[in-house]
Enzyme design. Sequence first.
Site, PDB file in Angstrom:
ATOM      1  N   HIS A  66       0.843  -1.201   0.000  1.00 55.89           N
ATOM      2  CA  HIS A  66       0.000   0.000   0.000  1.00 55.89           C
ATOM      3  C   HIS A  66       0.879   1.252   0.000  1.00 55.89           C
ATOM      4  O   HIS A  66       0.690   2.163  -0.819  1.00 55.89           O
ATOM      5  CB  HIS A  66      -0.905  -0.020   1.241  1.00 55.89           C
ATOM      6  CG  HIS A  66      -1.760   1.193   1.403  1.00 55.89           C
ATOM      7  ND1 HIS A  66      -3.123   1.183   1.173  1.00 55.89           N
ATOM      8  CD2 HIS A  66      -1.463   2.471   1.774  1.00 55.89           C
ATOM      9  CE1 HIS A  66      -3.617   2.390   1.396  1.00 55.89           C
ATOM     10  NE2 HIS A  66      -2.629   3.191   1.769  1.00 55.89           N
ATOM     11  N   GLU A  67       1.835   1.286   0.923  1.00 54.14           N
ATOM     12  CA  GLU A  67       2.697   2.461   1.027  1.00 54.14           C
ATOM     13  C   GLU A  67       3.641   2.578  -0.170  1.00 54.14           C
ATOM     14  O   GLU A  67       3.891   3.680  -0.673  1.00 54.14           O
ATOM     15  CB  GLU A  67       3.499   2.414   2.334  1.00 54.14           C
ATOM     16  CG  GLU A  67       2.647   2.495   3.593  1.00 54.14           C
ATOM     17  CD  GLU A  67       1.838   3.782   3.680  1.00 54.14           C
ATOM     18  OE1 GLU A  67       2.244   4.791   3.064  1.00 54.14           O
ATOM     19  OE2 GLU A  67       0.798   3.784   4.353  1.00 54.14           O
ATOM     20  N   HIS A  70       1.918   4.189  -3.099  1.00 55.34           N
ATOM     21  CA  HIS A  70       1.934   5.655  -2.993  1.00 55.34           C
ATOM     22  C   HIS A  70       3.275   6.207  -3.470  1.00 55.34           C
ATOM     23  O   HIS A  70       3.334   7.176  -4.227  1.00 55.34           O
ATOM     24  CB  HIS A  70       1.719   6.086  -1.541  1.00 55.34           C
ATOM     25  CG  HIS A  70       0.333   5.889  -1.022  1.00 55.34           C
ATOM     26  ND1 HIS A  70      -0.796   6.193  -1.747  1.00 55.34           N
ATOM     27  CD2 HIS A  70      -0.112   5.441   0.186  1.00 55.34           C
ATOM     28  CE1 HIS A  70      -1.875   5.935  -1.021  1.00 55.34           C
ATOM     29  NE2 HIS A  70      -1.485   5.477   0.151  1.00 55.34           N
TER      30      HIS A  70
END
Length: 212
Positions: A66-67, A70
């Site tokens: 997820h990170e 980004h």
Amino acid sequence: MSTNSTLRFSSRELRDLLVAWVALGLAFAIFFAGGGQRALANVVGGGVAGPFLVSLLTAGVGFLLHELAHKVVAVRYGQVAEFRADYGMLFLAIMSAMVGFIFAAPGAVYHRGRLTDRQHGLIALAGPVTNLLLAAVFVPVFVGGVTLGSSFLSLLGSRGVVINLFLAAFNMLPFGSLDGKTVFGWSKLAFLAVFVPSVLLTAGAFLFGLGF
């Protein structure tokens, strides 16, 4: 878009990612073990290694990718982007798991540079979409585990599905510093296209007791 889109990681960022991954794995392992005394009983009984591994490969990987999603999209748009762990919130995640619930806000990718609203929105959207894709990846793991009669694979698959669906739905809430607020501010259509399926699928997973 900047042509300088090389993905780099500082030693501090790698350390923060590792610490957050392990801490979240521990927090979710404690939570799924029932928290508190039940979790401690599992540790004493030597039954924590399997649940911890499952949590690292589901909640931990879900958080990491997820990170990183980004970061990848931010760097693609010419940003200087790095993940920073929030050690206080990681401690809170473990403590909350001990009392039977989970509150996880392990940190965030911080980036700087000029962006359009669309670029901001796509950077924010990348994380929850990655979790939805991961949930889909874990479906055949769950099916394979059930078919083969493997309790480990079925648990890994079911928790991978439900945790990643939950991460997608939670992060798409249009409040505070969550991804959903940024996406909503950019495109309500994009927000609804991701938020609604995430919530419905998460509710369905919990309704059927998937992962528990």
